[in-house]
Design a protein around this motif. Structure first.
Motif, PDB file in Angstrom:
ATOM      1  N   UNK A 173       0.807  -1.211   0.000  1.00 50.19           N
ATOM      2  CA  UNK A 173       0.000   0.000   0.000  1.00 50.19           C
ATOM      3  C   UNK A 173       0.849   1.275   0.000  1.00 50.19           C
ATOM      4  N   UNK A 174       0.524   2.164  -0.921  1.00 52.84           N
ATOM      5  CA  UNK A 174       1.092   3.514  -0.917  1.00 52.84           C
ATOM      6  C   UNK A 174      -0.056   4.468  -0.606  1.00 52.84           C
ATOM      7  N   UNK A 175      -0.134   5.028   0.596  1.00 56.81           N
ATOM      8  CA  UNK A 175      -1.221   5.952   0.911  1.00 56.81           C
ATOM      9  C   UNK A 175      -1.203   7.150  -0.040  1.00 56.81           C
ATOM     10  N   UNK A 176      -2.362   7.711  -0.286  1.00 56.06           N
ATOM     11  CA  UNK A 176      -2.477   8.809  -1.247  1.00 56.06           C
ATOM     12  C   UNK A 176      -1.612  10.001  -0.872  1.00 56.06           C
ATOM     13  N   UNK A 177      -1.318  10.160   0.420  1.00 56.26           N
ATOM     14  CA  UNK A 177      -0.560  11.319   0.883  1.00 56.26           C
ATOM     15  C   UNK A 177       0.943  11.062   0.962  1.00 56.26           C
ATOM     16  N   UNK A 178       1.396   9.842   0.630  1.00 46.31           N
ATOM     17  CA  UNK A 178       2.814   9.502   0.764  1.00 46.31           C
ATOM     18  C   UNK A 178       3.663  10.282  -0.241  1.00 46.31           C
ATOM     19  N   UNK A 179       4.887  10.594   0.155  1.00 47.99           N
ATOM     20  CA  UNK A 179       5.811  11.305  -0.721  1.00 47.99           C
ATOM     21  C   UNK A 179       6.620  10.375  -1.599  1.00 47.99           C
ATOM     22  N   UNK A 180       6.757   9.116  -1.168  1.00 45.07           N
ATOM     23  CA  UNK A 180       7.641   8.187  -1.863  1.00 45.07           C
ATOM     24  C   UNK A 180       6.931   6.849  -2.025  1.00 45.07           C
ATOM     25  N   UNK A 181       6.912   6.319  -3.237  1.00 44.54           N
ATOM     26  CA  UNK A 181       6.241   5.047  -3.469  1.00 44.54           C
ATOM     27  C   UNK A 181       6.929   3.870  -2.788  1.00 44.54           C
ATOM     28  N   UNK A 182       8.166   4.024  -2.367  1.00 39.65           N
ATOM     29  CA  UNK A 182       8.897   2.925  -1.723  1.00 39.65           C
ATOM     30  C   UNK A 182       8.255   2.508  -0.403  1.00 39.65           C
ATOM     31  N   UNK A 183       7.412   3.370   0.169  1.00 42.50           N
ATOM     32  CA  UNK A 183       6.738   3.015   1.413  1.00 42.50           C
ATOM     33  C   UNK A 183       5.883   1.767   1.244  1.00 42.50           C
ATOM     34  N   UNK A 184       5.465   1.483   0.001  1.00 43.06           N
ATOM     35  CA  UNK A 184       4.621   0.321  -0.248  1.00 43.06           C
ATOM     36  C   UNK A 184       5.245  -0.992   0.155  1.00 43.06           C
ATOM     37  N   UNK A 185       6.570  -1.095   0.078  1.00 44.43           N
ATOM     38  CA  UNK A 185       7.237  -2.347   0.431  1.00 44.43           C
ATOM     39  C   UNK A 185       7.177  -2.631   1.930  1.00 44.43           C
ATOM     40  N   UNK A 186       6.855  -1.606   2.717  1.00 43.04           N
ATOM     41  CA  UNK A 186       6.731  -1.774   4.159  1.00 43.04           C
ATOM     42  C   UNK A 186       5.278  -1.976   4.588  1.00 43.04           C
ATOM     43  N   UNK A 187       4.349  -1.906   3.625  1.00 41.70           N
ATOM     44  CA  UNK A 187       2.936  -1.925   3.975  1.00 41.70           C
ATOM     45  C   UNK A 187       2.186  -2.992   3.189  1.00 41.70           C
TER      46      UNK A 187
END
Length: 221
Positions: free
Chosen positions: A58-72
């Protein structure tokens, strides 16, 4: 948690099982679905159910970086209704993630034994999921996460967490049109009954996401 799963059913069976009226674009079965890959999901658009692909992580709509998806790739159902990343999605962006088994690794001393886990009385099922749309510059991504809960008695011997599998007949209630409060979605998940699971050992071949063939699900002799 849930870090790998399979979907081997043919498209017609999926459409029939979940009451989907339109064909699935680019449907491909997979023996080894991994984070970062596209997964088959079902949403309700307010008029009907639609099946299509979301990227797992998941990459929340407000995230600055798509890499956060690998943690979610997973979200804890016990707290998702309270967390900023998931609270809004619990209210109005719920989805089904279609599967027919998942893998989990049981620790035995210093080793981890992969196991394939299935429902005891039906083939196809759906994980409870959340999804969101992320846009940055001209890039647009639709992503998802799988909700998890504390392991049931069967899974406790393998891992302390497990994905939430929606009981048959309860899938539509999870994605029904209209907004719920995050708390209502939370209580829905906590009240779900558990279904019987079964598991068998598979080879460490499945450990690599590059491997995607029948050897992934072959029982160990």
């Amino acid at each position: 948690m849930c870090g790998r799963f399979t979907l081997l059913a043919d498209e017609v069976k999926i459409l029939q099982e979940f009451g989907i009226n339109q064909p699935i674009d680019h449907y491909q079965p997979s023996y080894n679905i991994a984070p970062g890959q596209n997964v088959l999901a079902i949403i309700h658009d307010g008029k009907e159910k639609r099946a299509g692909y979301l990227r797992w992580g998941l990459i929340p709509s407000w995230a600055n970086d798509e890499k956060v998806g690998y943690k979610m790739i997973n979200a804890r159902s016990e707290t998702a209704h309270e967390k900023p990343s998931f609270q809004r999605l619990m209210a109005r962006k719920r989805c089904l993630i279609v599967a027919d088994s998942f893998y989990e690794w049981k620790r035995d001393g210093g080793e981890k034994q992969p196991k394939r886990i299935q429902l005891g009385d039906r083939e196809l099922f759906a994980f409870a999921g959340l999804w969101d749309k992320w846009e940055h510059d001209e890039q647009k991504l639709f992503t998802c996460t799988i909700l998890t809960k504390a392991a049931n008695p069967f899974m406790q011997d393998i891992h302390h967490r497990m994905p939430i599998i929606l009981p048959k007949g309860r899938e539509d209630a999870w994605i029904e049109a209209g907004e719920q409060s995050p708390e209502e979605a939370y209580h829905f998940l906590q009240a779900l009954e558990m279904e019987e699971l079964q598991a068998y050992d598979v080879a460490s071949y499945v450990n690599s996401a590059k491997n995607n063939d029948a050897e992934c699900i072959a029982p160990l002799a």
